[in-house]
Motif scaffolding. Structure first.
Motif, PDB file in Angstrom:
ATOM      1  N   ALA A 207      55.664  18.321   1.939  1.00  0.00           N
ATOM      2  CA  ALA A 207      56.748  17.500   1.376  1.00  0.00           C
ATOM      3  C   ALA A 207      57.522  16.789   2.486  1.00  0.00           C
ATOM      4  O   ALA A 207      57.878  15.614   2.348  1.00  0.00           O
ATOM      5  N   LEU A 208      57.761  17.494   3.589  1.00  0.00           N
ATOM      6  CA  LEU A 208      58.457  16.872   4.718  1.00  0.00           C
ATOM      7  C   LEU A 208      57.645  15.701   5.284  1.00  0.00           C
ATOM      8  O   LEU A 208      58.206  14.652   5.620  1.00  0.00           O
ATOM      9  N   PHE A 209      56.327  15.878   5.365  1.00  0.00           N
ATOM     10  CA  PHE A 209      55.506  14.797   5.898  1.00  0.00           C
ATOM     11  C   PHE A 209      55.450  13.626   4.930  1.00  0.00           C
ATOM     12  O   PHE A 209      55.444  12.463   5.354  1.00  0.00           O
ATOM     13  N   ARG A 210      55.447  13.902   3.638  1.00  0.00           N
ATOM     14  CA  ARG A 210      55.470  12.812   2.660  1.00  0.00           C
ATOM     15  C   ARG A 210      56.782  12.045   2.744  1.00  0.00           C
ATOM     16  O   ARG A 210      56.806  10.814   2.590  1.00  0.00           O
ATOM     17  N   ILE A 211      57.872  12.752   2.992  1.00  0.00           N
ATOM     18  CA  ILE A 211      59.167  12.080   3.175  1.00  0.00           C
ATOM     19  C   ILE A 211      59.110  11.186   4.415  1.00  0.00           C
ATOM     20  O   ILE A 211      59.625  10.063   4.416  1.00  0.00           O
ATOM     21  N   PHE A 212      58.474  11.693   5.478  1.00  0.00           N
ATOM     22  CA  PHE A 212      58.308  10.899   6.697  1.00  0.00           C
ATOM     23  C   PHE A 212      57.539   9.614   6.407  1.00  0.00           C
ATOM     24  O   PHE A 212      57.946   8.518   6.829  1.00  0.00           O
ATOM     25  N   LEU A 213      56.415   9.715   5.657  1.00  0.00           N
ATOM     26  CA  LEU A 213      55.629   8.538   5.333  1.00  0.00           C
ATOM     27  C   LEU A 213      56.419   7.571   4.450  1.00  0.00           C
ATOM     28  O   LEU A 213      56.380   6.354   4.664  1.00  0.00           O
ATOM     29  N   ALA A 214      57.125   8.122   3.477  1.00  0.00           N
ATOM     30  CA  ALA A 214      57.913   7.268   2.566  1.00  0.00           C
ATOM     31  C   ALA A 214      59.003   6.530   3.334  1.00  0.00           C
ATOM     32  O   ALA A 214      59.278   5.348   3.069  1.00  0.00           O
ATOM     33  N   THR A 215      59.629   7.217   4.280  1.00  0.00           N
ATOM     34  CA  THR A 215      60.688   6.586   5.074  1.00  0.00           C
ATOM     35  C   THR A 215      60.110   5.528   6.006  1.00  0.00           C
ATOM     36  O   THR A 215      60.650   4.423   6.130  1.00  0.00           O
ATOM     37  N   PHE A 217      57.309   3.784   5.717  1.00  0.00           N
ATOM     38  CA  PHE A 217      56.716   2.622   5.055  1.00  0.00           C
ATOM     39  C   PHE A 217      57.578   2.062   3.926  1.00  0.00           C
ATOM     40  O   PHE A 217      57.196   1.083   3.287  1.00  0.00           O
ATOM     41  N   GLY A 218      58.735   2.675   3.703  1.00  0.00           N
ATOM     42  CA  GLY A 218      59.668   2.143   2.712  1.00  0.00           C
ATOM     43  C   GLY A 218      59.189   2.259   1.277  1.00  0.00           C
ATOM     44  O   GLY A 218      59.388   1.365   0.458  1.00  0.00           O
ATOM     45  N   PHE A 219      58.541   3.359   0.935  1.00  0.00           N
ATOM     46  CA  PHE A 219      58.090   3.574  -0.445  1.00  0.00           C
ATOM     47  C   PHE A 219      59.279   3.864  -1.351  1.00  0.00           C
ATOM     48  O   PHE A 219      60.204   4.558  -0.949  1.00  0.00           O
TER      49      PHE A 219
END
Length: 219
Positions: A207-215, A217-219
């Protein structure tokens, strides 16, 4: 069945790349640090057929996808390829070089997660395209499988990559003692999986890594 075929089509390429490039990276870095074993056996290649394990690369991921598609739910998708042969004693500095050889696989999964996130971002920026939805779904699949493999393999359990990294970093006496766990590593992993402990450890990290990706790439 109607949803199973599109699901397999979306996931096939991300799963194949995530598993096979992970293994090829180990062989490439091992060769760089002095061990040509994988190169001599033809395993430093982007040809997925050189890395495919019938059970770990095809049967297990396919079964998980099929069950998820038919019965719903979001089980953790994972798999494995044929391990690339590495003779650590042939590395120029076996103990310290082991770290880079082991870290290569998860690092490639990290890079692929970024690449698939970029594909998803491109799809979201062109929603009118006929290819937007397949690109988005494949991007999401690529992010998920690479996140799972990266986080799972970084667990400090020999023979996972994280276990070998730990052996490389520990003082010699502790490293030798810790490495003796390796024959029991897979049973330990299965025990953690079936008791639910593995999921409790992995999901927050994922979940932390998904938050990193979302932040990022601006998802």
């Amino acid at each position: 069945m109607d949803s199973l075929i599109p699901t397999l089509a979306i996931w096939a390429l991300p799963v194949l790349l995530a598993i096979t490039l992970h293994e090829a990276a180990h062989g490439y870095v091992a060769r760089y640090f002095g061990d040509p074993t994988a190169d001599q056996e033809g395993r430093i290649t982007l040809n997925p057929f050189k890395h495919i394990d019938p059970v770990g690369t095809l049967l297990v991921p396919g079964a998980i996808l099929a069950l998820s598609s038919l019965f719903g739910g979001g089980g953790m998708l994972f798999g494995w390829a044929k391990p690339v042969p590495v003779n650590f004693s042939r590395l120029r500095k076996p103990k310290s070089d082991m770290l880079w050889v082991a870290a290569a696989g998860p690092f490639v999964n990290f890079l692929m997660a970024l690449g698939w996130a970029l594909l998803a971002k491109i799809a979201l920026s062109n929603p009118q395209s006929d290819y937007a939805m397949p690109m988005l779904e494949m991007g999401k699949a690529g992010m998920q499988i690479n996140t799972v493999l990266m986080v799972l393999n970084l667990l400090p359990i020999p023979p996972l990559d994280g276990g070998r990294i730990a052996v490389s970093l520990l003082p010699h006496r502790l490293a030798w003692q810790f490495s003796r766990i390796e024959p029991y590593g897979f049973p330990i992993l299965l025990l953690l999986l079936f008791t639910g402990i593995l999921g409790q450890v992995l999901w927050p990290l994922m979940a932390l890594f998904r938050i990193f990706l979302a932040t990022l790439f601006g998802f």
